[in-house]
Design a protein around this motif. Structure first.
Motif, mmCIF file in Angstrom:
data_model
loop_
_atom_site.group_PDB
_atom_site.id
_atom_site.type_symbol
_atom_site.label_atom_id
_atom_site.label_comp_id
_atom_site.label_asym_id
_atom_site.label_seq_id
_atom_site.Cartn_x
_atom_site.Cartn_y
_atom_site.Cartn_z
ATOM 1 N N HIS A 118 0.600 -1.317 0.032
ATOM 2 C CA HIS A 118 -0.222 0.417 0.162
ATOM 3 C C HIS A 118 0.957 1.372 -0.108
ATOM 4 O O HIS A 118 0.574 2.621 -0.587
ATOM 5 C CB HIS A 118 -1.020 0.251 1.140
ATOM 6 C CG HIS A 118 -2.150 -0.923 0.659
ATOM 7 N ND1 HIS A 118 -2.848 -1.478 2.164
ATOM 8 C CD2 HIS A 118 -2.575 -1.594 -0.268
ATOM 9 C CE1 HIS A 118 -3.987 -2.240 0.976
ATOM 10 N NE2 HIS A 118 -3.660 -2.001 0.429
ATOM 11 N N ARG A 119 2.119 1.073 0.434
ATOM 12 C CA ARG A 119 2.638 2.163 0.539
ATOM 13 C C ARG A 119 3.619 2.429 -0.868
ATOM 14 O O ARG A 119 3.413 3.945 -1.566
ATOM 15 C CB ARG A 119 4.210 2.082 1.561
ATOM 16 C CG ARG A 119 3.877 2.621 2.656
ATOM 17 C CD ARG A 119 5.473 2.869 3.453
ATOM 18 N NE ARG A 119 6.425 1.749 3.344
ATOM 19 C CZ ARG A 119 6.195 0.615 4.544
ATOM 20 N NH1 ARG A 119 5.628 0.710 5.010
ATOM 21 N NH2 ARG A 119 7.539 -0.493 4.576
ATOM 22 N N VAL A 122 0.863 3.869 -3.168
ATOM 23 C CA VAL A 122 1.247 5.410 -2.980
ATOM 24 C C VAL A 122 1.732 5.835 -4.068
ATOM 25 O O VAL A 122 1.558 7.310 -4.920
ATOM 26 C CB VAL A 122 0.902 5.818 -1.462
ATOM 27 C CG1 VAL A 122 0.986 7.532 -1.447
ATOM 28 C CG2 VAL A 122 0.172 5.651 -0.932
ATOM 29 N N SER A 123 3.228 5.410 -3.962
ATOM 30 C CA SER A 123 4.323 6.019 -4.573
ATOM 31 C C SER A 123 3.699 5.420 -6.415
ATOM 32 O O SER A 123 4.186 6.753 -7.436
ATOM 33 C CB SER A 123 5.481 5.124 -4.116
ATOM 34 O OG SER A 123 6.140 5.287 -3.063
ATOM 35 N N GLN A 164 -6.819 3.697 6.003
ATOM 36 C CA GLN A 164 -6.746 4.930 5.743
ATOM 37 C C GLN A 164 -5.667 4.929 5.754
ATOM 38 O O GLN A 164 -5.091 6.076 5.476
ATOM 39 C CB GLN A 164 -7.709 5.661 6.473
ATOM 40 C CG GLN A 164 -9.071 6.385 6.022
ATOM 41 C CD GLN A 164 -10.072 5.844 7.069
ATOM 42 O OE1 GLN A 164 -10.425 6.104 8.168
ATOM 43 N NE2 GLN A 164 -11.441 6.984 6.549
ATOM 44 N N LEU A 167 -3.160 4.027 3.876
ATOM 45 C CA LEU A 167 -2.658 4.597 2.305
ATOM 46 C C LEU A 167 -2.349 6.187 2.433
ATOM 47 O O LEU A 167 -3.536 7.004 1.866
ATOM 48 C CB LEU A 167 -4.041 4.672 0.908
ATOM 49 C CG LEU A 167 -4.024 2.958 0.997
ATOM 50 C CD1 LEU A 167 -5.322 2.295 0.730
ATOM 51 C CD2 LEU A 167 -3.254 1.963 -0.137
ATOM 52 N N ASP A 168 -2.241 7.148 3.749
ATOM 53 C CA ASP A 168 -1.802 8.107 3.450
ATOM 54 C C ASP A 168 -0.963 8.832 2.670
ATOM 55 O O ASP A 168 -0.197 8.037 2.368
ATOM 56 C CB ASP A 168 -1.179 8.245 4.806
ATOM 57 C CG ASP A 168 -0.359 9.593 5.731
ATOM 58 O OD1 ASP A 168 -1.689 9.815 5.131
ATOM 59 O OD2 ASP A 168 0.409 9.641 5.803
ATOM 60 N N GLY A 169 -1.758 9.567 2.151
ATOM 61 C CA GLY A 169 -0.993 10.528 1.103
ATOM 62 C C GLY A 169 -2.451 10.565 -0.097
ATOM 63 O O GLY A 169 -1.591 10.766 -1.027
ATOM 64 N N LEU A 170 -3.301 9.601 -0.171
ATOM 65 C CA LEU A 170 -4.046 9.648 -0.933
ATOM 66 C C LEU A 170 -4.957 10.172 -0.536
ATOM 67 O O LEU A 170 -5.536 10.249 0.821
ATOM 68 C CB LEU A 170 -4.548 8.178 -1.263
ATOM 69 C CG LEU A 170 -3.622 7.132 -1.750
ATOM 70 C CD1 LEU A 170 -3.828 5.855 -2.977
ATOM 71 C CD2 LEU A 170 -2.598 8.040 -2.704
ATOM 72 N N GLU A 171 -6.286 10.719 -1.317
ATOM 73 C CA GLU A 171 -7.553 11.610 -0.433
ATOM 74 C C GLU A 171 -8.712 10.325 -0.969
ATOM 75 O O GLU A 171 -8.369 10.466 -1.997
ATOM 76 C CB GLU A 171 -8.020 12.580 -1.608
ATOM 77 C CG GLU A 171 -6.917 13.842 -1.406
ATOM 78 C CD GLU A 171 -6.726 14.761 -2.109
ATOM 79 O OE1 GLU A 171 -6.246 16.105 -2.532
ATOM 80 O OE2 GLU A 171 -7.434 14.886 -3.932
ATOM 81 N N ARG A 200 -8.069 9.222 -4.317
ATOM 82 C CA ARG A 200 -6.942 9.778 -5.597
ATOM 83 C C ARG A 200 -5.418 10.540 -4.724
ATOM 84 O O ARG A 200 -5.210 10.588 -3.323
ATOM 85 C CB ARG A 200 -7.681 10.628 -5.930
ATOM 86 C CG ARG A 200 -6.365 11.916 -6.915
ATOM 87 C CD ARG A 200 -7.768 12.472 -7.254
ATOM 88 N NE ARG A 200 -8.622 12.235 -8.423
ATOM 89 C CZ ARG A 200 -10.133 13.552 -7.660
ATOM 90 N NH1 ARG A 200 -10.824 13.609 -6.744
ATOM 91 N NH2 ARG A 200 -10.810 12.989 -8.547
ATOM 92 N N LYS A 201 -4.236 10.083 -5.604
ATOM 93 C CA LYS A 201 -2.914 10.941 -5.305
ATOM 94 C C LYS A 201 -3.590 11.878 -6.018
ATOM 95 O O LYS A 201 -3.554 12.143 -6.730
ATOM 96 C CB LYS A 201 -2.031 10.112 -6.093
ATOM 97 C CG LYS A 201 -0.433 10.890 -5.784
ATOM 98 C CD LYS A 201 0.571 9.937 -6.150
ATOM 99 C CE LYS A 201 1.669 9.898 -6.276
ATOM 100 N NZ LYS A 201 2.413 9.143 -6.309
#
Ligand SMILES: C[S@@+](CC[C@H](N)C(=O)[O-])C[C@H]1O[C@@H](n2cnc3c(N)ncnc32)[C@H](O)[C@@H]1O
Length: 203
Positions: A118-119, A122-123, A164, A167-171, A200-201
């Motif tokens: 999941h990290r 996000v990248s 949540q 997936l920190d970094g996504l809205e 969404r990123k």
């Protein structure tokens, strides 16, 4: 090494059917049109073929060679092309800022791998790229529906709270734990407890 998934995908027909996952069907159009999409742990290709039919350039990754061979055959019979990569998600390089969409449907891998995955999701999304995810929650063990991890592997279930964090970094555009009737081939049938995410990123 022949896995339980290879055995399942060696059976007649499609284990989870040929139709895409319902949540993906409802939400896919949020992925930028004609974009590059990565389908994680895609199995026999039902989601990948659906997205390719809707104009996306799709890469499907799964550890099961049998599943992805079936996915390629399904794609060519459906008149579309998809890329397939046989790989363990533990070793697969998702890249950085490369995908307009990432699709994660029932990807119940060990927790340490899931957190790393999941990290990397996000990248790997491009700015403005979309993640669509559906997974079973632990409450699924109390439901009539089939599918999902066994009681001995409760830690493989997911919750909205965990997602949540991971997936920190996504809205989050949408995130919910809910019950729904799932009807996907022979192996996912009945009232099910799931978590659904569209995120969404930031652009
Ligand atoms: C329940 S199936 C879902 C298949 C597909 N996402 C769908 O919705 O039809 C789970 C899939 O995860 C794949 N899988 C499990 N662990 C994996 C790993 N570590 N690396 C790659 N694929 C994995 C299995 O091979 C299987 O195809």
């Amino acid at each position: 090494m022949i896995t339980m998934w290879d055995e399942r995908y060696s059976e007649e027909g499609f284990a989870y059917g040929k139709e895409p996952n319902d949540f993906l069907r409802a939400e896919y159009s949020r992925i930028p049109e004609n974009g590059q999409v990565l389908c994680l742990a895609e199995g026999e290709g039902r989601n990948a073929v659906f997205l390719a039919k809707h104009g996306y350039s799709v890469t499907a990754v799964d550890q099961s060679e049998v599943g992805l061979q079936k996915a390629q055959k399904f794609a060519s019979e459906s008149g579309v092309a998809i890329q397939t990569t046989v790989a363990d998600l533990a070793d697969y390089d998702l890249g950085v800022d490369v995908w307009d969409g990432i699709v994660s449907i029932w990807v119940h891998v060990p927790v340490a791998l899931r957190k790393r995955l999941h990290r990397n999701v996000v990248s790997a999304l491009k700015p403005g790229g979309i993640l669509i995810l559906e997974s079973y929650t632990e409450r699924h063990l109390e439901m009539d529906g089939t599918g999902g991890p066994p009681p001995s592997q409760r830690e493989l279930f997911m919750s909205l709270y965990e997602l949540q964090e991971e997936l920190d970094g996504l809205e989050f555009i949408f995130g919910a734990e809910t019950d729904r009737l799932v009807s996907e081939g022979r192996y996912h049938v009945g009232e099910s407890a799931v978590v659904q995410v569209v995120a969404r990123k930031p652009a």
